[in-house]
Scaffold this motif. Structure first.
Motif, PDB file in Angstrom:
ATOM      1  N   LEU A 113       0.830  -1.212   0.000  1.00 54.05           N
ATOM      2  CA  LEU A 113       0.000   0.000   0.000  1.00 54.05           C
ATOM      3  C   LEU A 113       0.859   1.255   0.000  1.00 54.05           C
ATOM      4  O   LEU A 113       0.352   2.349  -0.187  1.00 54.05           O
TER       5      LEU A 113
ATOM      6  N   GLU B 315      -5.517   5.161   0.207  1.00 53.79           N
ATOM      7  CA  GLU B 315      -5.683   4.742  -1.184  1.00 53.79           C
ATOM      8  C   GLU B 315      -6.360   5.832  -2.005  1.00 53.79           C
ATOM      9  O   GLU B 315      -5.965   6.124  -3.126  1.00 53.79           O
ATOM     10  N   ARG B 317      -6.302   9.005  -1.465  1.00 53.67           N
ATOM     11  CA  ARG B 317      -5.362  10.105  -1.630  1.00 53.67           C
ATOM     12  C   ARG B 317      -4.329   9.751  -2.699  1.00 53.67           C
ATOM     13  O   ARG B 317      -3.963  10.561  -3.526  1.00 53.67           O
ATOM     14  N   ARG B 318      -3.885   8.484  -2.662  1.00 57.63           N
ATOM     15  CA  ARG B 318      -2.847   8.087  -3.605  1.00 57.63           C
ATOM     16  C   ARG B 318      -3.386   8.081  -5.030  1.00 57.63           C
ATOM     17  O   ARG B 318      -2.752   8.578  -5.939  1.00 57.63           O
ATOM     18  N   ARG B 320      -5.555   9.873  -6.190  1.00 59.55           N
ATOM     19  CA  ARG B 320      -5.727  11.234  -6.638  1.00 59.55           C
ATOM     20  C   ARG B 320      -4.382  11.860  -7.011  1.00 59.55           C
ATOM     21  O   ARG B 320      -4.288  12.643  -7.944  1.00 59.55           O
ATOM     22  N   GLU B 321      -3.345  11.505  -6.258  1.00 60.58           N
ATOM     23  CA  GLU B 321      -2.062  12.146  -6.540  1.00 60.58           C
ATOM     24  C   GLU B 321      -1.373  11.542  -7.743  1.00 60.58           C
ATOM     25  O   GLU B 321      -0.564  12.187  -8.385  1.00 60.58           O
ATOM     26  N   ARG B 323      -2.673  10.578 -10.572  1.00 56.90           N
ATOM     27  CA  ARG B 323      -3.291  10.961 -11.837  1.00 56.90           C
ATOM     28  C   ARG B 323      -2.354  11.715 -12.762  1.00 56.90           C
ATOM     29  O   ARG B 323      -1.547  12.463 -12.387  1.00 56.90           O
TER      30      ARG B 323
ATOM     31  N   GLY C 409      -2.067  20.346  -7.817  1.00 56.48           N
ATOM     32  CA  GLY C 409      -1.497  19.122  -8.362  1.00 56.48           C
ATOM     33  C   GLY C 409      -2.286  18.582  -9.547  1.00 56.48           C
ATOM     34  O   GLY C 409      -1.759  17.822 -10.357  1.00 56.48           O
TER      35      GLY C 409
END
Lengths: 337, 323, 522
Positions: A113, B315, B317-318, B320-321, B323, C409
Motif C-alpha cells: 500500500l 488509497e 489520496r494516492r 488522486r495524486e 493521476r 497538483g
C-alpha cells in the motif's frame, strides 16, 4: 587492513563507553551488582527488552517503525499460555509463529500500500491489544501444568534458558542481517529507498522480512516471559515499545535508517539493563526506571543530533518529513551547487 | 490556456469533504444499526453518555490536529500529559488554591512542557520518539512525586465537573466550544493557513517565508491547552487523580484523529474531522457496550476500524495524486 | 582519433555489420508538446555517439524511450538488425541497454562490493564478504577503480567514483548500449578525465555509447560521430572528424521562438539591485552585476555553471561567503529566506513540484501563500480580500478563476508554473528571481509567462532569470550573463549577443581546446 578494522569498530565506541561507565557507577554504588551475578542480571535483560529492541531495530534499519511490538508481545504471551498444554517448546514456537505470520502480513501490506508504517502499526497496536483481551477473556490467565516451565528457572553460570535463547536469536539475526541478500536489502531500502529500488531491490520483500522479524522477536519475548512467569495478562507490555526503542537508539541504531547492527542493539540493551537492575537493586520502582529510560532516550537522540549525523533521507523517520510515500521531493536538500 | 473538461471538476472541494462524508455516513449507519438492534440506544441518557465519552477524547484529538496537520505526526505522550494536568489541578485545588488560579497555573505549566517538546521537534527530530520519551519522563516524575498514590481535592470538592448546562454535560459544551475555536483558528487565521501549508510541503513553505519552527511550537501550544482542558475536566469530575489516570487516552485520541481522516503526513485534515472521528468511535463503543461486547471486542473493532479507514483514505489520496 | 570505430564499425559504409541500435521515424507527444517528431537515430557497435541539442530538443525523450521508461507513439527500433521492443524498462535492460543517470542508484550506507551485487539477478542468497569482495575487485578494475577497497561504504566515494561505480554495476548486466546523460556536469576537471577514459575503454571493448552532453570539448575528445536534435527533429549523424565547434553550433541553432517574446521596454538609469563580489558555494569567482528597474537580467549556463547558485544566494537560500548586495540603496541581508522575502525578493525555484507549489492544496491557497499576511488583520485572514486578490492574479495569468478551489497538483505543468510564478505578484516584489521559469511548460503558457514578466518590468520591477535555455535567455533578457563551471564569463546587453555566441560560451571555452584529445585515453 588495520584501518578497516578500526573503521568497523567505530560505531560501537560510544555505546561501549556509555556501557562501561554506567556499569562502573552501578557496580560501585550497588554491592549486589558485581561479579558473575551482574553478568547474569544483564543477560536476563535480553529475553524481554532485548528481543523487543532487536525487532524494533530491524524496522528502524529498514527506515520504518513498528509501534505494535508491545501488543504483539502481549498477544503472544496469551497464546503461549493458552497452548501450554502442548508442552513448553511447542507453545513458545506456536506463539512465535503467530507473530512471524502476522508481521509478514503487516510488512507486506505496508510495502504494497506504500502506507506510512506509523499509521498502520498504530492501528494494529490497538487491534492486537483487543485480540489479546479476547483471547484471554479479559483476565489474566495462568499455565495449568506449571511444572513444564521448570527448565526456564534453571541457571547455568551466567545463562538461563531464556537468555541463551535470546542470545542465539541475536546471533542468528546478526548473521542474517550481515551475510544474506535479504538482510542487506533491509539496509538498502532503509539507507536510500529510491536508489535501492532503482538498483533493482524489490520494494515489498525487505519490509515483509523486517516486520516479520520485528513481530517474531516481540512474540518470542512475550512467550518467554509468560512461560517463565507461568501467566499472562492482557494489559501487559505496554511499555515494551519505550524500552525497546530506547535500547535500540542507546546502542547507536540511527533513526534515519540503513545503519547499525545487532551489536549496537546488544550494547544498548546492556546499558538499559544495567541501569534498570541497578535502580531496582537500590529499591527504585518501575516508574523511576521508566523515567530514566525516557531521559536516556532523549539524551541519546540529542547526542546523535549534535554529532551532526543529521542527514535527511526520505524514510519516514527522516526527521518528520512526510513519509516515504511522497518520494524525495520533500527532502529539504540543496539543489545543484 | 486550454483547460480540458476532465480537469474542470473541483476535486479540491470533493476531496476536502469526502472523508468527513464517509465518517458521517459510517456514524449514521452505526447509529441506525444500533437503534435497530439496541432499542435503548436512542435514549437521552445514552446519548448524553456517548457525548460525554466522546468529549475528553474529542478535545484532545482536536487539539492534536494542528500538530498532525503541520507534518509532525502524533504525540505518544497524550495520556501522560493529560494525567499531569489532572494531577496538578487536583493537587492544587486540594492544597487550597482558588480554582481559577489553579486552572491558569495548570494550563501554563502544560504549555511549558509542550513547548519544550515542540522546541526539540522543531529542530527536525522525530516527534514520535521525542514524545515517547517525554511521556515516560512525565509518568515517572508524577508517580515518584505522588508516591504512586491517589491525589484528592479533600475538603475542596469541585462541583462543576459532573454538572450540566441546560441538560448538556459541561464536558460536551467545552468540547463543542473548543472544536469551534480550533477549527476557526485553523481555517480563518494566518497561523492555521501556515500550519497546513508547512504540512503540505515544507520546502515550498520555507521559500514562501513560513517558519517551520514557529508553526511547530504553536501547534504544541494548542495541543497543550487541549491536554490541560482534558485533565482539568476530569479532575473536576472525579475530585481525585493518580498517575495512572487516562490509561487509554493516547490510543483513543490518535484513533479519533486518524479515523477522522487527517493525513498523518500533514497538509490535509481539520479539527472538525477529528471531532467527528471521536464521536464515531464513541458511537461504536456505546453500541458495543450496550450489546455486551468485552473490552477486547471493543478494542479489536476500534483497531480494525482505524486500520480500515486509514488504508481507505490513503488509497483515495494516492489515486488522486498519481493521476 | 576514432580508429576503434573505424575497425569495428566500418565507418566507410562497405559491408557494414548491422547497427547496434537503429531508430526509425520515432515520434512522441506529451499533451500538446511534440517532443519527438519522426526522428532517426543510429548507433554502431563500439561507437561513441554524441547526442547534442538544446534543452527541449528531444534528447531526454529519446533516452527515456530507449531505456524503456516511456513508450513511443510511433516508429520502429531495431537492435543488431532485429526489431526490438524496449518498453517497459525490464525489456530494455534485457536487450542490453543501460543508462548512467545523473541521480545514482547506489545506497550510501552499503559497501562498494554490496552495491555491485545489489538488485542483480543470479546472486546467491548468502553474501560472503570474501567472494563479494573478490568479485567486486574484478568489476572495479574494469572501470579504473582498482585502487578502491571494496569494503568502503559508498558514502565515502567522490562523485566521479560513484559514477564509475554506477558504470561497473551496469557492466555486470552485460550492457551493450550504454547511455551517459551529462555525466560530467557535477565533476571537477581531473574527475572528468577519469570518466572520459573509462568511456573510451568501454567503446574499445566493443560496447556502444550514447553520450548526451552540453559540453562540446568532451564531444571532440570522445565521440566518433555526432547526432544533433533540433526542435524534436533529428539531423543526420556526422563524423566528429568533419566537424568543428562552429559547425556543431550552427547545426543546433534554428529554433524559432522569436514571436513568443514580448517587446522590451526602456530602462531606468539608477540600478535597483547592486550585487558586488558575491561568492557562494558553487561559484569559483565573485560575481558582480546590476539590475535596473524594468530590466530582465538573464543568467545562462549549464548544470553546475553557477548561474543558479547566484540566484539561490540572492534569494537567501544559499548563504553567501562574501560580497555585498544592495536593493534600492539599502543593504540586503542574504542570511535567511525570511529576511530577503521581507525586503521584497520573490523567488521561483527550478523544481516546482519539490519546492514551488503545494500540490495538494487549492490554487487560491497557493497563490496567497506568500502574501496571506497582507490580507489579514491581527492574524485573521480576510477571506474576501484573499479571494479578490487571488482572482486578480489568476485573471492576469489566465488561470481559470472559477477553479481556484481545485488542487494545484491536478493542473497541467504550464498552469502549475503560472501558479508558482503568479503567487509572488501579491507580495509587490521589488526583485523577482526565477530559475528555469519554463521547464516542462508548453508553448502557450510560456508566452503568457514571458508577457507577464515584461508587464512587471513596465511596473518597475527588476527580474533575474537563470536558465539553461539559451534561446529563452536571448529572447527574454535585456542583459545577458554567461556562466561556465562556477565563473561568470561575460555580461553584455542583449543586442551584443547572438545565439551562436551564447551557445558557444555556455558549452565551450577557448582554453579547453580539442587539441588535448587523445591524452586521456589509457
Amino acid at each position: 587492513m588495520f584501518a578497516h578494522a578500526i573503521d568497523r569498530l567505530r560505531p560501537y565506541a560510544l555505546p561501549l563507553v556509555v556501557l562501561l561507565i554506567t556499569w562502573g557507577i552501578i557496580a560501585g554504588i550497588t554491592p549486589s551488582f558485581r561479579g558473575v551475578g551482574s553478568i547474569f542480571a544483564v543477560l536476563e535483560g535480553f529475553p524481554l527488552v532485548g528481543l523487543a529492541a532487536l525487532g524494533l531495530a530491524v524496522t528502524i534499519i529498514a527506515g520504518e517503525l513498528d509501534l505494535s511490538v508491545g501488543s504483539m508481545a502481549a498477544l503472544a504471551a496469551v497464546v503461549a499460555v493458552l497452548t501450554s498444554p502442548t508442552g513448553l517448546v511447542p507453545c513458545i514456537l506456536i506463539a512465535t509463529l503467530v507473530g512471524v505470520v502476522f508481521g509478514a502480513v503487516q510488512g507486506t501490506l505496508i510495502g504494497y500500500l506504500r502506507i506510512n508504517s506509523l499509521v498502520f502499526t498504530i492501528g494494529t497496536l490497538i487491534l492486537l491489544r483487543g485480540l489479546t483481551y479476547i483471547a484471554s477473556d479479559n483476565a489474566p490467565i495462568i499455565i495449568q501444568n506449571i511444572t513444564i516451565t521448570d527448565p526456564l528457572l534453571d541457571r547455568y553460570v551466567v545463562f538461563s534458558i531464556s537468555s541463551i535463547t535470546a542470545v542465539t536469536v541475536f546471533i542468528l539475526a546478526g548473521l542474517f542481517l550481515t551475510y544474506t541478500r535479504w538482510g542487506r536489502e533491509i539496509y538498502a531500502i532503509g539507507g536510500a529507498r529510491n536508489e535501492a529500488i532503482a538498483a533493482g531491490v524489490p520494494r515489498i520483500r525487505p519490509l515483509t522480512v523486517s516486520f516479520a522479524i520485528s513481530a517474531g522477536c516481540a512474540s518470542l519475548a512475550g512467550a518467554l516471559a509468560a512461560t517463565r512467569g507461568g501467566s499472562a495478562a492482557p494489559q501487559n507490555y505496554a511499555d515494551l515499545l519505550l524500552s525497546g526503542a530506547a535500547a535500540a537508539l542507546l546502542g547507536g541504531i540511527s533513526l534515519y535508517g540503513g545503519r547499525g547492527s545487532v551489536i549496537n542493539v546488544a550494547l544498548g540493551v546492556a546499558v538499559l539493563t544495567v541501569v534498570a537492575t541497578g535502580l531496582a537493586a537500590r529499591g527504585s520502582t518501575a516508574y523511576l526506571v521508566q523515567l530514566v529510560t525516557g531521559a536516556l532516550l532523549l539524551t541519546m537522540i540529542a547526542i546523535e543530533f549534535l554529532a551532526g549525523r543529521l542527514t535527511l533521507r526520505d524514510t519516514i523517520l527522516g526527521a518528520g518529513l512526510r513519509g516515504h510515500t511522497r518520494g524525495p521531493e520533500d527532502v529539504d536538500s540543496q539543489r545543484e551547487g | 490556456m486550454r483547460l480540458s473538461g476532465a480537469v474542470r471538476l473541483p476535486e479540491g472541494r470533493v476531496w476536502d469533504w469526502l472523508p468527513l462524508a464517509i465518517i458521517i455516513a459510517l456514524a449514521l449507519a452505526g447509529i441506525i444499526v444500533a437503534v435497530i438492534i439496541t432499542p435503548s440506544f436512542l435514549t437521552v441518557d445514552n446519548i448524553r453518555a456517548i457525548l460525554r465519552n466522546a468529549s475528553i477524547v474529542g478535545i484532545v484529538a482536536v487539539a492534536m490536529t494542528p500538530m498532525t496537520l503541520s507534518g509532525n505526526f502524533v504525540s505518544l505522550a497524550i495520556g501522560q500529559s493529560a494525567m499531569l494536568a489532572m494531577v496538578c489541578f487536583v493537587a492544587l485545588v486540594g492544597d487550597g488554591w482558588p480554582q481559577p488560579l489553579a486552572i491558569i497555573v495548570v494550563v501554563a505549566g502544560l504549555i511549558v512542557v509542550g513547548v519544550m517538546q515542540g522546541a526539540i521537534v522543531a529542530t527536525g527530530l522525530n516527534p514520535i520518539i521525542i514524545t515517547l520519551a517525554a511521556g515516560a519522563i512525565i509518568f515517572g516524575v508524577v508517580t515518584e512525586i505522588t508516591g504512586a498514590g491517589i491525589v484528592r481535592t479533600g475538603d475542596y470538592l469541585i462541583g462543576w465537573g459532573s454538572g450540566t448546562v441546560g441538560g448538556i454535560p459541561i464536558q460536551v459544551l467545552i468540547f463543542l466550544i473548543f472544536t469551534v475555536v480550533v477549527s476557526i483558528l485553523m481555517s480563518r487565521t494566518v497561523l492555521g493557513r501556515e500550519t497546513t501549508l508547512v504540512g503540505a510541503n515544507r520546502a515550498t513553505a520555507r521559500i514562501s517565508g513560513i517558519s517551520f519552527t514557529r508553526v511547530t511550537i504553536l501547534a504544541f501550544v494548542i495541543f497543550s491547552v487541549g491536554l490541560a482542558i482534558a485533565g482539568i475536566l476530569n479532575g473536576a469530575a472525579f475530585n481525585q487523580a493518580t498517575s495512572r489516570s487516562f490509561p487509554n487516552l493516547t490510543i483513543d485520541a490518535i484513533a479519533a484523529l486518524l479515523v477522522g481522516g487527517t493525513a498523518i503526513q500533514g497538509g490535509h485534515g481539520s479539527p472538525l474531522r477529528s471531532a467527528g472521528g471521536a464521536l464515531f468511535i464513541a458511537v461504536i463503543s456505546s453500541m458495543m457496550v450496550l450489546n455486551d461486547f468485552s473490552t477486547g471486542g471493543r478494542l479489536a473493532v476500534q483497531g480494525g476500524v482505524v486500520v480500515a479507514v486509514v488504508v481507505l483514505l490513503h488509497e483515495l489520496r494516492r489515486r488522486r495524486e498519481v493521476r | 582519433m576514432p580508429e576503434e570505430a573505424a575497425s569495428t564499425g566500418g565507418l566507410n559504409g562497405e559491408t557494414a555489420p548491422p547497427l547496434r541500435l537503429g531508430v526509425r521515424r520515432l515520434s512522441k507527444r506529451y499533451g500538446n508538446v511534440q517532443a519527438l517528431d519522426s526522428i532517426d537515430f543510429e548507433l554502431r557497435p563500439g561507437e561513441v555517439m554524441a547526442l547534442l541539442g538544446e534543452n527541449g530538443a528531444g534528447k531526454s525523450t529519446l533516452v527515456k524511450i530507449v531505456s524503456g521508461l516511456v513508450q513511443a507513439d510511433s516508429g520502429t527500433i531495431e537492435i543488431d538488425g532485429k526489431p526490438a521492443s524496449l518498453y517497459p524498462s525490464a525489456r530494455s535492460q534485457a536487450a542490453g541497454v543501460a543508462v548512467v543517470h545523473q541521480e545514482y542508484s547506489s545506497v550510501p550506507t552499503l559497501s562498494v562490493a554490496e552495491n555491485l551485487v545489489l538488485g542483480q539477478k543470479g546472486i546467491p542468497p548468502i553474501w560472503l564478504p570474501r567472494e563479494l569482495n573478490a568479485r567486486a575487485r574484478r568489476l572495479l578494475a574494469g572501470v579504473g577503480l582498482d585502487y578502491l577497497d571494496p569494503r568502503t561504504p559508498v558514502e565515502r566515494l567522490s562523485v566521479a567514483e560513484m559514477q564509475l561505480l554506477e558504470v561497473a554495476r551496469l557492466l555486470v548486466r552485460d550492457a551493450r548500449i550504454l547511455i551517459f546523460d551529462e555525466p560530467t556536469a557535477a565533476l571537477a576537471d581531473r574527475e572528468i578525465e577519469r570518466v572520459l577514459a573509462v568511456i573510451k575503454r568501454l567503446s574499445a571493448e566493443g560496447r556502444s555509447v550514447i553520450y548526451v552532453t552540453h559540453r562540446l570539448p568532451e564531444v571532440f575528445r570522445l565521440a566518433h560521430r555526432v547526432t544533433v536534435f533540433r526542435n524534436g527533429q533529428s539531423l543526420p549523424p556526422r563524423s566528429a572528424d568533419e566537424l568543428d565547434v562552429d559547425a556543431v553550433i550552427a547545426m543546433m541553432l534554428g529554433r524559432e521562438l522569436g514571436t513568443m517574446f514580448p517587446a522590451r521596454g526602456s530602462l531606468a538609469d539608477e540600478p535597483l539591485l547592486r550585487v558586488d563580489g558575491l561568492l557562494a558555494e558553487g561559484l569559483e569567482e565573485p560575481v558582480s552585476l546590476r539590475v535596473h528597474p524594468g530590466e530582465i537580467v538573464g543568467l545562462t549556463g549549464q548544470l553546475g555553471s553557477g548561474a543558479s547558485a547566484v540566484v539561490q544566494s540572492l534569494a537567501g537560500m544559499l548563504p553567501p561567503l562574501a560580497g555585498r548586495v544592495e536593493l534600492k540603496g539599502v543593504e540586503l541581508s542574504l542570511r535567511s529566506r525570511v529576511a530577503t522575502l521581507k525586503s521584497g525578493v520573490a523567488y521561483c525555484t527550478a523544481d516546482r513540484k519539490k519546492d514551488g507549489i503545494f500540490a495538494g492544496r487549492p490554487i487560491r491557497e497557493n497563490l496567497s501563500s506568500p502574501w496571506v499576511r497582507a490580507v489579514s488583520s491581527a492574524g485573521w485572514i480576510s477571506g474576501r480580500r484573499e479571494r479578490i486578490r487571488s482572482r486578480e492574479i489568476a485573471a492576469e495569468f489566465a488561470i481559470d478563476v472559477k477553479r481556484l478551489g481545485a488542487a494545484v497538483g491536478a493542473l497541467s505543468g504550464g498552469n502549475q508554473q503560472k501558479v508558482a510564478v503568479g503567487k509572488w505578484l501579491g507580495t509587490a516584489p521589488g526583485v523577482i528571481l526565477l530559475e528555469e521559469p519554463t521547464r516542462g511548460v508548453d508553448i502557450g503558457a510560456r508566452a503568457e509567462i514571458y508577457q507577464r514578466l515584461r508587464d512587471l518590468c513596465s511596473a518597475g520591477v527588476g527580474i533575474v532569470v537563470a536558465s539553461s535555455d539559451t534561446s529563452e535567455i536571448l529572447g527574454l533578457s535585456d542583459t545577458i550573463a554567461t556562466f561556465y563551471r562556477g565563473r561568470m564569463i561575460r555580461i553584455l546587453p542583449h543586442d551584443e549577443w547572438t545565439e551562436d555566441a551564447l551557445v558557444r560560451e555556455v558549452m565551450h571555452q577557448e582554453d579547453e581546446a580539442p587539441a588535448e584529445a587523445g591524452e586521456a585515453a589509457s
